[in-house]
Design a protein around this motif. Structure first.
Motif, PDB file in Angstrom:
ATOM      1  N   TYR A   1      37.039  34.989  53.123  1.00  8.11           N
ATOM      2  CA  TYR A   1      38.326  34.392  52.737  1.00  8.11           C
ATOM      3  C   TYR A   1      38.399  34.201  51.227  1.00  8.11           C
ATOM      4  O   TYR A   1      39.414  34.466  50.601  1.00  8.11           O
ATOM      5  N   GLU A   2      37.302  33.774  50.619  1.00  4.02           N
ATOM      6  CA  GLU A   2      37.292  33.506  49.189  1.00  4.02           C
ATOM      7  C   GLU A   2      37.434  34.779  48.358  1.00  4.02           C
ATOM      8  O   GLU A   2      37.849  34.726  47.212  1.00  4.02           O
TER       9      GLU A   2
ATOM     10  N   MET B   1      31.109  33.105  44.196  1.00  6.46           N
ATOM     11  CA  MET B   1      30.750  32.663  45.545  1.00  6.46           C
ATOM     12  C   MET B   1      29.545  31.733  45.526  1.00  6.46           C
ATOM     13  O   MET B   1      29.418  30.845  46.356  1.00  6.46           O
TER      14      MET B   1
ATOM     15  N   ILE C   1      42.877  31.197  38.588  1.00  4.83           N
ATOM     16  CA  ILE C   1      44.182  31.282  39.248  1.00  4.83           C
ATOM     17  C   ILE C   1      44.177  32.400  40.283  1.00  4.83           C
ATOM     18  O   ILE C   1      44.506  32.202  41.440  1.00  4.83           O
ATOM     19  N   THR C   2      43.782  33.601  39.879  1.00  2.00           N
ATOM     20  CA  THR C   2      43.771  34.718  40.835  1.00  2.00           C
ATOM     21  C   THR C   2      42.445  35.468  40.856  1.00  2.00           C
ATOM     22  O   THR C   2      42.305  36.417  41.596  1.00  2.00           O
TER      23      THR C   2
ATOM     24  N   SER D   1      39.640  40.336  39.706  1.00  2.00           N
ATOM     25  CA  SER D   1      40.319  40.185  40.992  1.00  2.00           C
ATOM     26  C   SER D   1      40.370  41.472  41.794  1.00  2.00           C
ATOM     27  O   SER D   1      40.625  41.441  42.982  1.00  2.00           O
ATOM     28  N   THR D   2      40.175  42.636  41.168  1.00  3.16           N
ATOM     29  CA  THR D   2      40.377  43.867  41.933  1.00  3.16           C
ATOM     30  C   THR D   2      39.113  44.366  42.612  1.00  3.16           C
ATOM     31  O   THR D   2      39.164  44.818  43.734  1.00  3.16           O
TER      32      THR D   2
ATOM     33  N   SER E   1      35.624  42.976  42.627  1.00  2.00           N
ATOM     34  CA  SER E   1      34.433  42.149  42.473  1.00  2.00           C
ATOM     35  C   SER E   1      33.910  41.733  43.832  1.00  2.00           C
ATOM     36  O   SER E   1      34.683  41.473  44.750  1.00  2.00           O
TER      37      SER E   1
ATOM     38  N   SER F   1      31.832  39.103  44.057  1.00  4.49           N
ATOM     39  CA  SER F   1      31.321  37.737  43.961  1.00  4.49           C
ATOM     40  C   SER F   1      32.342  36.733  43.451  1.00  4.49           C
ATOM     41  O   SER F   1      32.180  35.545  43.687  1.00  4.49           O
ATOM     42  N   THR F   2      33.385  37.165  42.778  1.00  2.83           N
ATOM     43  CA  THR F   2      34.317  36.204  42.176  1.00  2.83           C
ATOM     44  C   THR F   2      35.291  35.665  43.221  1.00  2.83           C
ATOM     45  O   THR F   2      35.915  36.441  43.937  1.00  2.83           O
ATOM     46  N   VAL F   3      35.404  34.358  43.279  1.00  2.93           N
ATOM     47  CA  VAL F   3      36.389  33.736  44.159  1.00  2.93           C
ATOM     48  C   VAL F   3      37.773  34.006  43.587  1.00  2.93           C
ATOM     49  O   VAL F   3      38.024  33.747  42.411  1.00  2.93           O
ATOM     50  N   ARG F   4      38.672  34.558  44.408  1.00  5.73           N
ATOM     51  CA  ARG F   4      39.992  34.950  43.918  1.00  5.73           C
ATOM     52  C   ARG F   4      40.920  33.736  43.846  1.00  5.73           C
ATOM     53  O   ARG F   4      41.759  33.529  44.707  1.00  5.73           O
TER      54      ARG F   4
ATOM     55  N   LYS G   1      41.712  28.577  46.591  1.00  7.27           N
ATOM     56  CA  LYS G   1      41.177  28.852  47.924  1.00  7.27           C
ATOM     57  C   LYS G   1      40.099  27.848  48.306  1.00  7.27           C
ATOM     58  O   LYS G   1      39.670  27.816  49.450  1.00  7.27           O
ATOM     59  N   LEU G   2      39.652  27.074  47.348  1.00  8.68           N
ATOM     60  CA  LEU G   2      38.588  26.106  47.612  1.00  8.68           C
ATOM     61  C   LEU G   2      39.095  24.669  47.537  1.00  8.68           C
ATOM     62  O   LEU G   2      38.772  23.855  48.380  1.00  8.68           O
TER      63      LEU G   2
ATOM     64  N   LEU H   1      41.714  24.412  52.843  1.00  9.04           N
ATOM     65  CA  LEU H   1      41.282  25.163  54.005  1.00  9.04           C
ATOM     66  C   LEU H   1      39.786  25.411  53.929  1.00  9.04           C
ATOM     67  O   LEU H   1      39.271  25.882  52.923  1.00  9.04           O
TER      68      LEU H   1
END
Lengths: 172, 234
Positions: free
Chosen positions: A166-167, B83, B110-111, B116-117, B119, B121-124, B128-129, B175
């Motif tokens: 999800y992340e 992550m 932010i994104t 963002s495209t 990766s 490991s990067t939280v998008r 989301k957290l 969430l």
């Protein structure tokens, strides 16, 4: 890269450098891969010969491991571990350099660790293990360095599939 | 506006008063001392750190950097969140006392920004957290932009009422999905595997789904009881 790797012996004699000649004199198995853009000699060495040749290189005078890195040659192909060595002396003007490449199959990717010869290989070999899953034998603490310990898979392999967490799902 | 101290020290108007609501007064007190957590994971924090110094000086907004989440009101997520960092960030956020605010600083939070495209490991996006109050774009944002975001957050705090506290409950604010890894050995038969997969699919859906299912089950039970009663009556 693959082209240089699969070169036959007729062309390799042309691009034999100084260190290749030295290794040949001492009957140490290697394959010259030419020179990089800066004129640094590149040698390919088989994984099983690597430890003895590494000691020989240290004896030759390469006392400084400048970098160790690894890459995936092709999807489903070989993995490469690359070492750059430099001969560091007092008042060194243009120190001698060498680049070593070791190709291993991704199923049995075992390379002897050079940690016990050059201590600076510690974190760099750990990173190569973390990203590409090359297991360096006799490394003192070979575990993941950047990714979480629980991570599954080798992220920088070309056939790696990113888990659909999800992340990690894109914002758009 | 005349400072308060002058009117107090002036003995002639000793009976000076301030008319305000308690809500506004408490909001004013809170917005004047938004203590941020000293949190930074990469280059955005360099810009944020320049606010601590004398040139941009965010102490004049009542921002005193705190090294403990227990004393912080605000977290400015400066820098890429991976992550590996995500559980720590959520934990830090959970350790902060209510009311707490989040400014997502920079494109990465932010994104996912330039990661963002492609990766692994990067939280998008940090939203989301944890719930984000202010999105502060830039790569990295200038210190002036951070001050602007803080002013906007102050406006938000100033407009809060007592009711707003109950709008979001702690449990439902963000969430949380549990990653359910199942190690599937190759020796297992396909039948087992498929049954496991179907189970996990049901489990991994959100709470809302569970609740609706429960409701359905309840109604079904009620109906069956009714039917039983009807049968007994007959």
């Amino acid at each position: 890269m693959l082209n240089t790797y699969t070169n036959n012996s007729t062309t390799t004699t042309k691009m034999q450098g100084r260190l290749s000649a030295w290794l040949a004199k001492h009957k140490l198995a290697h394959r010259p891969l030419g020179f990089d853009y800066q004129g640094v000699e590149i040698l390919q060495i088989r994984s099983e010969n690597w430890l003895s040749i590494a000691v020989a290189l240290y004896v030759y005078g390469f006392n400084y491991l400048r970098s160790q890195c690894a890459y995936d040659v092709a999807p489903g192909g070989l993995l490469a571990s690359v070492y750059h060595f430099t001969k560091i002396q007092d008042n060194a003007d243009q120190p001698e350099e060498i680049c070593i490449k070791i190709f291993v199959s991704r199923q049995r990717s075992k390379i002897p660790s050079v940690f016990w010869i050059w201590k600076s290989a510690d974190f760099q070999e750990r990173e190569s293990y973390d990203m590409l899953g090359i297991s360096y034998e006799n490394h003192p603490r070979l575990k993941r360095i950047l990714m979480p310990d629980t991570w599954i898979g080798w992220p920088l392999r070309k056939d790696y599939i990113v888990p659909d967490f999800y992340e990690l799902q894109d914002a758009y | 506006m005349k400072p308060l101290i002058n009117s107090l020290s002036n003995q002639k108007n000793s009976n000076s008063i301030i008319l305000t609501t308690f809500n506004d007064f408490s909001n004013w007190a809170r917005l004047s001392s938004l203590w941020p957590l000293l949190y930074g994971t990469s280059c955005c924090f360099i810009e944020f750190a320049s606010l601590i110094g004398s040139r941009f000086d965010f102490d004049r907004y009542g921002l005193v950097p705190r090294s403990s989440p227990r004393q912080a009101d605000l977290i400015i997520t400066a820098g890429t969140v991976t992550m590996k960092m995500a559980p720590s960030l959520v934990r830090l956020y959970e350790q902060m006392p209510e009311p707490k605010y989040v400014i997502a600083m920079g494109a990465c939070t932010i994104t996912g920004g330039m990661f963002s495209t492609d990766s692994y490991s990067t939280v998008r996006g940090v939203d989301k957290l944890i719930p984000v109050d202010i999105y502060l774009p830039g790569c990295p944002p200038k210190p002036e932009a951070i001050i602007d975001a803080i002013i906007k957050l102050r406006k938000k705090v100033a407009q809060e009422t007592y009711k707003d506290k109950y709008k979001f409950k702690q449990g439902e604010r963000y969430l949380t999905l549990n990653h359910k890894f199942n190690f599937v050995s190759t020796e297992q038969s396909d039948k087992k595997l498929y049954s496991q997969l179907s189970k996990t699919q049901v489990n991994s859906t959100l709470d809302t789904f569970d609740s609706t299912e429960k409701k359905k089950n309840l109604t079904f039970l009620l109906r069956s009881e009714d039917n039983k009663k009807n049968i007994q009556n007959k």
